[in-house]
Design a protein around this motif. Structure first.
Motif, short mmCIF file in Angstrom:
data_model
loop_
_atom_site.label_atom_id
_atom_site.label_comp_id
_atom_site.label_asym_id
_atom_site.label_seq_id
_atom_site.Cartn_x
_atom_site.Cartn_y
_atom_site.Cartn_z
N LEU A 122 0.84 -1.20 0.00
CA LEU A 122 0.00 0.00 0.00
C LEU A 122 0.87 1.24 0.00
CD1 LEU A 122 -0.26 1.38 3.10
CD2 LEU A 122 -1.57 -0.66 3.45
N GLN A 123 0.24 2.34 -0.40
CA GLN A 123 0.93 3.62 -0.47
C GLN A 123 0.03 4.72 0.10
OE1 GLN A 123 1.70 3.50 -4.81
NE2 GLN A 123 3.87 3.35 -4.29
N LYS A 124 0.66 5.73 0.67
CA LYS A 124 -0.03 6.92 1.16
C LYS A 124 0.62 8.13 0.50
CE LYS A 124 -2.46 4.99 4.65
NZ LYS A 124 -3.86 5.14 4.90
N MET A 125 -0.21 9.03 0.00
CA MET A 125 0.29 10.21 -0.71
C MET A 125 0.43 11.41 0.23
SD MET A 125 -1.62 10.02 -4.42
CE MET A 125 -3.05 10.81 -3.76
N VAL A 126 1.42 12.25 -0.09
CA VAL A 126 1.68 13.49 0.64
C VAL A 126 2.01 14.55 -0.41
CG1 VAL A 126 3.25 14.66 2.24
CG2 VAL A 126 2.55 12.30 2.69
N PRO A 127 1.32 15.70 -0.38
CA PRO A 127 1.66 16.75 -1.35
C PRO A 127 3.05 17.33 -1.06
CG PRO A 127 0.01 17.53 0.20
CD PRO A 127 0.23 16.09 0.51
N LEU A 137 9.33 17.76 4.36
CA LEU A 137 8.64 16.69 3.64
C LEU A 137 8.77 15.37 4.39
CD1 LEU A 137 7.02 15.74 1.21
CD2 LEU A 137 9.19 15.49 -0.05
N SER A 138 9.94 15.10 4.93
CA SER A 138 10.16 13.87 5.70
C SER A 138 9.21 13.79 6.89
CB SER A 138 11.60 13.80 6.22
OG SER A 138 12.51 13.71 5.16
N THR A 139 8.99 14.90 7.56
CA THR A 139 8.10 14.92 8.73
C THR A 139 6.67 14.57 8.33
OG1 THR A 139 9.48 16.55 9.86
CG2 THR A 139 7.18 16.39 10.57
N ARG A 140 6.19 15.14 7.22
CA ARG A 140 4.82 14.84 6.79
C ARG A 140 4.69 13.41 6.28
NH1 ARG A 140 5.46 19.33 4.11
NH2 ARG A 140 4.68 18.57 2.11
N ILE A 141 5.71 12.92 5.61
CA ILE A 141 5.68 11.53 5.14
C ILE A 141 5.71 10.58 6.34
CG2 ILE A 141 6.99 9.75 3.92
CD1 ILE A 141 7.74 11.92 1.85
N LEU A 142 6.49 10.88 7.35
CA LEU A 142 6.57 10.02 8.53
C LEU A 142 5.21 9.85 9.19
CD1 LEU A 142 8.41 8.35 10.39
CD2 LEU A 142 8.81 10.45 11.71
N GLU A 143 4.41 10.91 9.22
CA GLU A 143 3.06 10.80 9.77
C GLU A 143 2.25 9.75 9.02
OE1 GLU A 143 1.39 14.73 9.52
OE2 GLU A 143 2.82 15.55 10.99
N GLN A 144 2.38 9.71 7.71
CA GLN A 144 1.67 8.72 6.90
C GLN A 144 2.26 7.32 7.07
OE1 GLN A 144 -1.24 9.35 5.25
NE2 GLN A 144 -0.99 11.26 6.38
N GLU A 145 3.58 7.25 7.26
CA GLU A 145 4.22 5.95 7.51
C GLU A 145 3.64 5.30 8.77
OE1 GLU A 145 8.47 6.42 7.70
OE2 GLU A 145 8.63 6.91 5.58
N HIS A 146 3.39 6.13 9.79
CA HIS A 146 2.85 5.61 11.05
C HIS A 146 1.44 5.07 10.90
CE1 HIS A 146 5.93 8.10 13.56
NE2 HIS A 146 6.46 7.02 13.01
N GLN A 147 0.75 5.45 9.86
CA GLN A 147 -0.57 4.89 9.56
C GLN A 147 -0.46 3.69 8.62
OE1 GLN A 147 -3.30 7.89 8.15
NE2 GLN A 147 -2.53 9.39 9.62
N ALA A 148 0.40 3.80 7.63
CA ALA A 148 0.49 2.78 6.58
C ALA A 148 1.08 1.46 7.09
CB ALA A 148 1.33 3.31 5.42
N TYR A 149 2.13 1.54 7.89
CA TYR A 149 2.80 0.30 8.30
C TYR A 149 1.88 -0.60 9.14
CZ TYR A 149 7.35 -2.08 8.17
OH TYR A 149 8.39 -2.93 7.89
N PRO A 150 1.23 -0.05 10.18
CA PRO A 150 0.32 -0.92 10.93
C PRO A 150 -0.81 -1.48 10.08
CG PRO A 150 0.74 1.09 12.16
CD PRO A 150 1.35 1.27 10.80
N GLU A 151 -1.29 -0.70 9.12
CA GLU A 151 -2.35 -1.19 8.24
C GLU A 151 -1.86 -2.37 7.40
OE1 GLU A 151 -5.18 0.47 4.61
OE2 GLU A 151 -4.11 1.91 5.87
N ALA A 152 -0.65 -2.27 6.88
CA ALA A 152 -0.08 -3.36 6.08
C ALA A 152 0.14 -4.61 6.93
CB ALA A 152 1.23 -2.92 5.43
N VAL A 153 0.63 -4.43 8.14
CA VAL A 153 0.83 -5.57 9.04
C VAL A 153 -0.50 -6.24 9.35
CG1 VAL A 153 1.56 -6.25 11.38
CG2 VAL A 153 2.99 -4.69 10.02
#
Length: 178
Positions: A122-127, A137-153
């Motif tokens: 899965l992927q999460k987009m960040v403008p 940009l890294s900070t905003r992407i990290l917020e999405q990583e914290h949602q995406a990884y648990p969802e994938a697991v």
């Protein structure tokens, strides 16, 4: 949780905040399968085998050997701070800014023998905004990583991932009451 570094911040968080057992497996100059054999032994000691369990990489900045990948085939997840296949490897956020993309994000994928080239889960987009730096940009992407990884697991644990070909992993819809 396993780390190759004694001072990894995640070790303290895992043990103190969540009560997760931790172990440090230092590389001691070993590379490739010579080091990865130690990881396999540690993982298997914790019940993570080639047929049961899941290896989740996060901040593990080493290339995993082909032998390790084969041993845990389709049981290794990684998260990358870009919308793969764009901008694999290091400094993905800087690559995105330098390239001038308008959207970046993160990708959770299965690990294969390549670098950030396994099937996408899965992927999460960040403008990407005009005044972004690699850090913002890294900070905003990290917020999405914290949602995406648990969802994938969760999708993996529920048996809801299906890989079709090499490039795609899809979440299967689970129907109940049939």
């Amino acid at each position: 949780m396993i780390s190759n570094k004694h001072d990894a911040a995640g070790l303290k968080t895992a043990s103190e905040k969540y009560g997760v057992p931790t172990k440090v497996v230092p590389a001691d100059g070993q590379k490739g399968w010579d080091y990865d054999k130690k990881l396999v032994a540690t993982l298997e000691g914790a019940g993570v085998t080639a047929t049961d369990g899941l290896v989740c990489l996060a901040g593990f900045m080493r290339i995993i050997s082909p032998e390790f990948v084969r041993h845990y085939r389709m049981r290794i997840l990684n998260i990358h701070p870009a919308l793969l296949p764009s901008f694999p490897g290091l400094h993905a956020q800087k690559q995105a800014i330098d390239y001038g993309v308008k959207v970046s994000g993160c990708t959770v994928h299965f690990v294969d023998d390549g670098v950030d080239s396994g099937p996408v889960i899965l992927q999460k987009m960040v403008p990407v905004v005009q005044d972004d730096t690699e850090e913002t940009l890294s900070t905003r992407i990290l917020e999405q990583e914290h949602q995406a990884y648990p969802e994938a697991v969760r999708l993996f644990a529920e048996g809801r991932l299906r890989v079709e070909g090499r490039q795609r992993a899809r979440a299967m819809t689970c129907l109940s009451g049939l």
